[in-house]
Design a protein around this motif. Structure first.
Motif, short mmCIF file in Angstrom:
data_model
loop_
_atom_site.label_atom_id
_atom_site.label_comp_id
_atom_site.label_asym_id
_atom_site.label_seq_id
_atom_site.Cartn_x
_atom_site.Cartn_y
_atom_site.Cartn_z
N LEU A 170 -33.45 18.94 36.44
CA LEU A 170 -34.07 19.36 36.00
C LEU A 170 -33.63 20.69 35.69
O LEU A 170 -33.15 21.70 34.78
N ASN A 192 -30.16 20.83 34.64
CA ASN A 192 -29.88 21.08 33.13
C ASN A 192 -30.18 22.35 33.01
O ASN A 192 -29.70 23.09 31.88
N LEU A 223 -25.36 17.79 30.39
CA LEU A 223 -26.41 17.44 30.84
C LEU A 223 -26.15 16.50 31.92
O LEU A 223 -24.58 16.50 32.00
N LYS A 246 -36.44 11.10 32.50
CA LYS A 246 -34.68 10.75 32.95
C LYS A 246 -33.55 10.22 32.38
O LYS A 246 -32.97 11.10 32.08
N GLN A 289 -32.74 13.89 30.23
CA GLN A 289 -31.78 14.88 31.67
C GLN A 289 -30.58 13.78 31.80
O GLN A 289 -29.86 14.68 32.01
#
Length: 835
Positions: A569, A572, A597, A647, A651
């Motif tokens: 997190l 990104n 990403l 995720k 992500q």
């Protein structure tokens, strides 16, 4: 709900779907290799389109589209199974007498429709291929297959898989080994290659009224969102989007989490049983009332005599984990581990059938570039492909394996050294805590020593884990595995061994060594003739074991969850922040958003499986000492499923949708942990807990030894019996009288003072007998259960055989029907059977 799925990003013409993305830097000088590679890709039938990045002038994207003809050619070459006829479910004679059972199952089905945990099927696309017979795709028999739309006949995952197959086998230079996108990424010609996500995972329009924009959006709303934590997982859609390998991981994780529910309930019941009966425990009552019993000093310099009733709280807490339900729970968890694995095998067989993996065989893997570069001079003919390939001599392989094994043992010895360092720390600081200025620390110096040691041990564990990954990587590369799967299995086994020993070595020390070799007052054993070995608390060592397990398990799960979600997190967010600073009022295309990403872990699902397998070890190996472990694991896994889902969906770049039929080497590791759990729990009950001493006293030395009175408590006097006497005048402290210590030794006035009594040898024999009986009993039950539960359900086995027969018949019928249609068109007579 009308499901309108976006097929994903498109070429500039708005028609051709993007199946794969290649990324390179314009400043990279290896343009000759790229040009040759791209020219050969076009010659193979792929369509390429270049587009520069918006946020960075140095980044160039190559969009790849695979046309229909090329798709069909490679689908036939790879024997990809595609749907060709709707399934017709048959009933045999036995099912006619099952009317009552059908009514019963219909009621359950109606209830399940109202169950809030069940997913709303109307919110998901109609996955037609799961309800159709399938067969190997053939262009000559293309009329057999159900092709409603050429753009959607092959799923995005299948298209990406075919494109990757082509990328891996396309040359970029002259030479046998100058092949494949992975080598081009390794030498820097390209910096990334990935299939694109189908679109954004969020939409400004509500999904309930406007429907999902694409499969990624649907997965986020119905699976990855935290508000869906109580819902079942949409495994078919996960498999459709991410592939069977990742689908099997989430299926296994969901199955493991569901199976933890009964284990957590039973463990909670054992804990609450101890909580309810804690004040009624004869042992706790005797300890709490022992105001005139003084325990010998637990350290040499700063410790004084301690009243036994000062251990009242410790005795009650110990009883929560060491009570009549402990043995039952240990047997239950050993059986639970077997049932979990056996029923997972059944669940896996059902999934492989549903996902049409029964007849799928993994294609011959390509050699690793490092293996080819090392052994290109030594070649043998591959018995499968019939082509010459590099070969590693047996002598070289054995030598490298021995070096690798030596490295593994060296790292394990390093772990043991770290544990020894923590032990020395405990011996040094316990004297300091016993004379600490703060009254709380001074009063509970044993607890403070254990808590500080646990925290230091956890820090050492996390630091060593960082080193282990690098060392495991070096040792695995030193072996020069032939293929990627061999590399992954070798690396996974090393990482498991390192981390398993790292996590559990201190727990093994507390369970089986702490307080076992201390000697007795007046003749204590000392480390380096300086530090007196640490004794157990007057209530036993089990409380230290529970503290060690609870703290490590809790902190490890928090750290893992942060590293899995928090770290990506942050990365990104920083990438988006840099993009916003560089551009204004520009729309970023999907493939560029995917590029920003985080890529999936270099080792695939290894980290995810390793975390769960280590947790499985914590849940089963020492569960007799910590019955709340399954509950903690259950709560963590409920979070873990949604965390991993979030995720993968939001992500990470979309991973290659790989195929697999099982969870690989991890199943064997889980079975090994199940066997180790039986042995360790037998030793924990027999050696660490006071179950055997109480049992021997109750039936040999207590008030019920010769006769049983209905109102008599058979453990009455147990505490006094378990404590030996020592003459304080022998310590030279100027004190007289007697102090007590935990052991079975003769009193000072006996003919053989401080020698082991007969009761000690009775208890030792009972402990050994318990270990043998417990292990044989539990292993027998485990083997019997494994024998009773077949890996493939009988009904599924018959259904697979039946469908093979029906598929063959249908292929013949479809071919005959096609031949008749051709004869009708040409005006020839039609035959109703094969000519």
């Amino acid at each position: 709900m009308n499901y309108i799925a976006s097929s994903g990003p498109l070429f500039k013409d708005g028609k051709k779907r993007i199946d794969y993305i290649l990324v390179y830097r314009k400043t990279n000088i290896q343009y000759d290799k790229r040009n040759t590679f791209e020219k050969n890709l076009r010659a193979e039938g792929l369509m390429l389109e270049k587009e520069p990045a918006i946020a960075s002038h140095d980044i160039m994207f190559i969009k790849i589209h695979i046309p229909w003809d090329t798709l069909c050619k490679y689908a036939e070459r790879l024997n990809i199974r595609m749907p060709f006829r709707k399934k017709c479910y048959y009933t045999d004679g036995r099912s006619k007498s099952m009317g009552r059972m059908q009514t019963y199952f219909r009621r359950i089905k109606n209830w399940m429709a109202q169950n809030p945990m069940v997913l709303d099927k109307s919110a998901f696309p109609d996955l037609e291929e799961s309800d159709c017979y399938t067969g190997p795709f053939s262009r000559a028999r293309i009329h057999h297959f159900i092709i409603n739309n050429k753009d959607t006949f092959f799923s995005n995952a299948t298209r990406s898989r075919i494109v990757y197959h082509m990328l891996e086998r396309t040359k970029y230079e002259n030479g046998i080994s100058k092949v494949g996108i992975r080598k081009l990424i390794n030498n820097g010609s390209y910096i990334a290659a990935f299939p694109p996500h189908e679109g954004a995972y969020k939409s400004s329009q509500p999904i309930k009224t406007h429907g999902p924009q694409n499969n990624r959006h649907l997965l986020y709303e119905r699976w990855a969102r935290w508000g869906m934590w109580y819902k079942h997982q949409p495994l078919d859609l996960i498999r459709l989007y991410f592939g069977e390998k990742i689908g099997l991981y989430f299926a296994w994780l969901g199955w493991y989490t569901g199976m933890l529910i009964p284990a957590a309930i039973v463990g909670l019941c054992v804990f609450f049983y101890g909580l309810v009966t804690m004040n009624k425990s004869q042992v706790s009552q005797e300890i709490c009332k022992a105001t005139e019993v003084f325990m010998c000093p637990l350290c040499d310099k700063n410790c004084s005599l301690q009243r036994l009733n000062d251990s009242c709280i410790y005795a009650k807490v110990t009883y929560l984990f060491d009570n009549g339900g402990t043995v039952f729970f240990a047997i239950f968890m050993a059986i639970w581990a077997t049932v979990f694995l056996e029923f997972w095998k059944r669940r896996r067989s059902i999934l492989t059938y549903t996902w049409d993996l029964i007849e799928w065989e993994e294609e011959e893997e390509t050699l690793r570039p490092q293996f080819e570069a090392k052994y290109y001079k030594m070649e043998i003919v591959n018995p499968i492909t019939g082509k010459p390939e590099p070969h590693q001599p047996s002598s070289d392989k054995v030598t490298r394996l021995l070096v690798s094994v030596s490295g593994i043992f060296f790292m394990i010895s390093l772990v043991i050294t770290a544990v020894f360092g923590v032990v020395v720390y405990r011996l040094v600081v316990m004297e300091q805590f016993a004379s600490f200025k703060w009254n709380f620390i001074k009063q509970y110096w044993q607890f403070a020593t254990s808590a500080a040691a646990v925290c230091i041990n956890f820090i050492i564990i996390m630091l060593l884990n960082l080193a282990y990954e690098k060392i495991a990587y070096l040792l695995t590369n030193l072996e020069y595995p032939r293929t990627e799967s061999e590399w992954e299995n070798s690396f996974a086994l090393k990482m498991f061994l390192f981390q398993f020993v790292n996590l559990n070595s201190s727990i093994f020390y507390i369970a089986f060594f702490l307080g076992r070799f201390v000697g007795h007052p007046g003749k204590y054993n000392k480390l380096f003739d300086r530090w007196r070995l640490e004794e157990c608390h007057p209530s036993g060592c089990l409380i230290d074991l529970c503290l060690q397990m609870g703290v490590i398990m809790f902190l490890k799960q928090i750290w893992n969850n942060f590293m899995e979600l928090g770290y990506p997190l942050i990365q990104n967010w920083w990438s988006r922040h840099k993009i916003k600073r560089g551009i204004h009022d520009a729309s970023i295309p999907q493939w560029e958003n995917d590029w920003n990403l985080q890529p999936m872990n270099l080792h695939g699902l290894m980290d995810e499986y390793l975390e769960m397998v280590l947790q499985f070890g914590f849940t089963t190996i020492f569960v007799a000492a910590f019955p709340l472990a399954p509950l903690l694991a259950l709560l963590n896994n409920i979070i873990e499923i949604r965390l991993d889902a979030y995720k993968f969906v939001t992500q990470w770049r979309r991973p290659l949708p790989a195929r697999a039929t099982d969870i690989g080497i991890w199943l064997g590791i889980l079975e090994g942990i199940g066997i180790l759990a039986v042995i360790t729990n037998a030793f924990v009950i027999a050696i660490t807990s006071d179950y055997i001493p109480r049992f021997v006293y109750e039936y040999k030395y207590g008030p019920c030894a010769n006769h049983v009175e209905p109102s008599e408590n058979c453990l009455k006097g147990y505490v006094n019996n378990s404590l030996s006497f020592f003459d304080l005048s022998e310590l030279g402290m100027g004190k007289s009288g007697y102090c007590r210590y935990r052991d079975y030794r003769g009193p000072p006035w006996s003919s053989k003072p401080y020698e082991f009594t007969l009761q000690y040898w009775h208890i030792l024999a009972a402990r050994l007998a318990f270990i043998i009986v417990f292990e044989h009993l539990v292993f027998g039950i485990k083997s019997f259960i494994a024998y009773l539960i077949p890996d493939v359900p009988k009904g599924l086995h018959d259904r697979i055989r039946r469908e093979k027969y029906l598929v063959q018949e249908m292929m013949y019928e479809a071919e005959l029907e096609h031949l008749q249609q051709q004869r009708r068109k040409s005006g020839q007579p039609v035959h109703h059977e094969w000519p």
